[in-house]
Design an enzyme around this catalytic site. Structure first.
Site, PDB file in Angstrom:
ATOM      1  N   CYS A 102       0.833  -1.209   0.000  1.00  0.00           N
ATOM      2  CA  CYS A 102       0.000   0.000   0.000  1.00  0.00           C
ATOM      3  C   CYS A 102       0.872   1.266   0.000  1.00  0.00           C
ATOM      4  CB  CYS A 102      -0.978  -0.043   1.174  1.00  0.00           C
ATOM      5  SG  CYS A 102      -2.248   1.216   1.141  1.00  0.00           S
ATOM      6  N   HIS A 103       0.934   1.987   1.117  1.00  0.00           N
ATOM      7  CA  HIS A 103       1.743   3.202   1.196  1.00  0.00           C
ATOM      8  C   HIS A 103       3.182   2.918   1.648  1.00  0.00           C
ATOM      9  CE1 HIS A 103      -2.214   5.092   0.961  1.00  0.00           C
ATOM     10  NE2 HIS A 103      -1.561   6.135   0.479  1.00  0.00           N
TER      11      HIS A 103
END
Length: 124
Positions: A102-103
């Site tokens: 994800c991030h």
């Protein structure tokens, strides 16, 4: 093998918990490592707690076989931690596996090689 998961507050809960549980089921040693003192209780975005096994300052590259960088808001805190970024650069240079979810790739963009380029520069 030892797999390290970097954490900080507001991590994406399942991006820490699921890899941790599955890797432990497969017999790997999983270390939760944060920028705060050992034993810190970090809470994910949805309230799942994890307790750190060590502070990143205690960790050496020789102790790590693979690294997981979870997402959530935690990478925004973690990418300000120079020791975490330095370890990413070292692990990358040794070609040890680094998984970013994800991030989590924010960390790979913030970790810089000696020439100032991100460790992921030129990679897709």
């Amino acid at each position: 093998q030892t797999v390290v998961i970097f954490v900080d507050f507001q991590f994406e809960d399942m991006e820490v918990m699921y890899p941790k549980i599955r890797l432990e089921e497969e017999g790997h040693r999983v270390l939760i490592v944060g920028g705060h003192p050992k034993g810190m209780k970090y809470t994910g975005k949805y309230g799942y707690p994890v307790i750190s096994d060590m502070n990143v300052d205690e960790l050496t590259v020789d102790q790590v076989d693979a690294l997981i960088l979870p997402g959530g808001f935690a990478p925004d805190y973690m990418r300000r931690n120079s020791k975490m970024l330095d370890l990413i650069v070292q692990l990358n240079s040794l070609k040890k596996p680094i998984a970013a979810i994800c991030h989590g790739p924010w960390m790979l963009c913030s970790a810089r090689l000696p020439d100032g380029k991100p460790v992921v520069s030129g990679r897709q």
